[in-house]
Design an enzyme around this catalytic site. Structure first.
Site: not given
Length: 480
Positions: A326-327
């Site tokens: 996700h990041g």
């Protein structure tokens, strides 16, 4: 190009008209139109990154063809490794280079050593995590002989870049989507009508729920030290609805638009906030990603077939990798770890496959037990979302600590009555339509036509008058 933009409002009808009225009788021309349209759609952000998609497309197309002809298993493995390393290499460079460079710097500083790795200003290509996993599914399935390699380059290139789901999913499997580009499509009114309703509901989720909640969430999180615990709780709850409305709204629009062109995309959300435990939540949230990790990582690692240690290891690997996907921030890794900690007891107790049906199946109201389970699961999810939303681990820890203070009992300083009323209406409609693929799919089908269409027009009117169209707010998952 944003779904919630004037550009897309002009782009979609033009492509739709050409697709069905100009090239209806020629599948190759239809595919070529979709390919060109997809590159225009993606290039609207930054045309330079089209070369990245094109390179991945050509690489995996050639590897797939070569893998099919290779007789030795060693050669096939090397070809698969080439596809995996190149695709993940691009993803790692653009998304994680500075993250790992900064992490190594901090680690050596902790031991009293000073290093200065070179930081690079890198622009993250929109949707790279999504189309990278999509092309990887093709290479892996061709290697496993689950899928015949593509012969038609245009069809394969369109599969990789298909514009409705290109930048934020669903992450399609090659075995499901690619064959649809080989088949002749005929316009299906019922399919298109269903798709239009799903697009409508997706826009409601995005501009009415997500974007309205976003304004208050941003204020609360940016100034969390100034607010009472009750306001912080409200901020966490509103972020839960913001990210759900934003991401599932994109998926609804993507699936609906695909249906207009005769394509079927996989379901990506199944009313996750009505889950009774965290295992059920992860069967209903971002289904295309969780099943991708299950099939291409969890099961190859051994799944839950081994001993206790292997089960725990594999569970944490899946959730930590999901968080990192996700990041490039430790907040996402911790978010993944928290979900693993909530999921693990259920798996170890053999209860992770309970609650396979929808809550209150066939009933209007849940039991007290079901209602309690849903509220508890939602509360745990909201706490984990704080790490997802926070800019740093320190901020997330402080935010949660401040949530559990005596000011929890005071009236929130921020209390947007109109937005909360819209969220309540949204939850009610989702509950009534929870047994469909999306909330308004079958809502009112047995009603008289004027009343049924009154519901659709009512949703449209709410979008027009209550939607937040300021600056055409991007979808949250574009950054992933």
């Amino acid at each position: 190009m944003l779904f919630n933009s004037l550009d897309f409002a002009i782009f979609l009808p033009l492509v739709f008209f050409c697709y069905w009225f100009v090239f209806q009788k020629n599948i190759k021309q239809q595919n070529l139109l979709l390919l060109v349209s997809s590159y225009v759609f993606y290039g609207w952000w930054d045309w330079r990154f089209l070369s990245l998609i094109l390179f991945s497309t050509v690489l995996d197309y050639l590897i797939g063809r070569r893998m099919d002809k290779a007789e030795q298993e060693t050669t096939r493995k090397w070809l698969l490794a080439c596809s995996v390393l190149v695709n993940l290499g691009f993803l790692g460079f653009f998304k994680y280079y500075n993250f790992f460079a900064d992490s190594f710097t901090e680690m050596f500083s902790f031991f009293g050593q000073s290093i200065h790795p070179r930081a690079i200003s890198i622009v993250l290509p929109v949707g790279i995590s999504f189309y990278t996993f999509q092309t990887l599914s093709y290479s892996i399935d061709v290697y496993k002989r689950k899928l015949e390699p593509a012969r038609d380059f245009v069809s394969f290139a369109t599969f990789v870049s298909f514009f409705p789901q290109l930048v934020a999913g669903p992450i399609e499997r090659a075995t499901h989507l690619l064959p649809q580009f080989y088949r002749r499509r005929k316009f299906d009114y019922m399919l298109a009508a269903d798709g239009t309703k799903q697009i409508l509901w997706g826009f409601f989720k995005k501009v009415v729920i997500a974007d309205n909640c976003a304004e208050y969430v941003n204020v609360i999180f940016q100034n969390y030290q100034e607010y009472s615990a009750s306001t912080l709780v409200l901020g966490a709850v509103m972020f839960a609805f913001q990210i759900y409305g934003d991401f599932s709204g994109y998926s609804d629009i993507a699936i609906g638009v695909s249906r207009l062109f005769g394509f079927d995309l996989m379901k990506n959300f199944a009313f996750p906030y009505f889950s009774r435990d965290m295992a059920e939540f992860w069967r209903r949230w971002h289904i295309s990603l969780s099943t991708w990790f299950r099939d291409y990582l969890y099961i190859p690692l051994g799944g839950s077939r081994g001993g206790l240690g292997m089960k725990i290891r594999n569970t944490f690997i899946i959730f930590l990798v999901s968080g990192l996907w996700h990041g490039a921030n430790w907040t996402f890794v911790i978010w993944g770890a928290l979900n693993a900690l909530c999921f693990l007891p259920l798996m170890l107790a053999g209860k992770n496959r309970h609650n396979l049906d929808q809550v209150a199946q066939g009933k209007l109201f849940p039991t007290f037990k079901e209602a309690g389970q849903v509220l508890l699961t939602f509360g745990v999810t909201c706490l984990a979302w704080v790490f997802f939303r926070a800019e740093s681990v320190t901020m997330a820890v402080d935010y949660i600590a401040n949530m559990f203070s005596p000011s929890l009992l005071v009236k929130p300083e921020v209390f947007p009555v109109r937005i909360l009323a819209l969220v309540a209406l949204f939850v009610a409609i989702e509950w009534l339509g929870k047994e469909g693929d999306f909330a308004i799919q079958s809502l009112g089908l047995k009603w008289r036509r004027p009343l049924r269409y009154g519901v659709y027009y009512g949703v449209f009117i709410l979008i027009y008058f209550a939607g937040n169209f300021s600056d055409e707010i991007e979808f949250i998952y574009f950054q992933f």
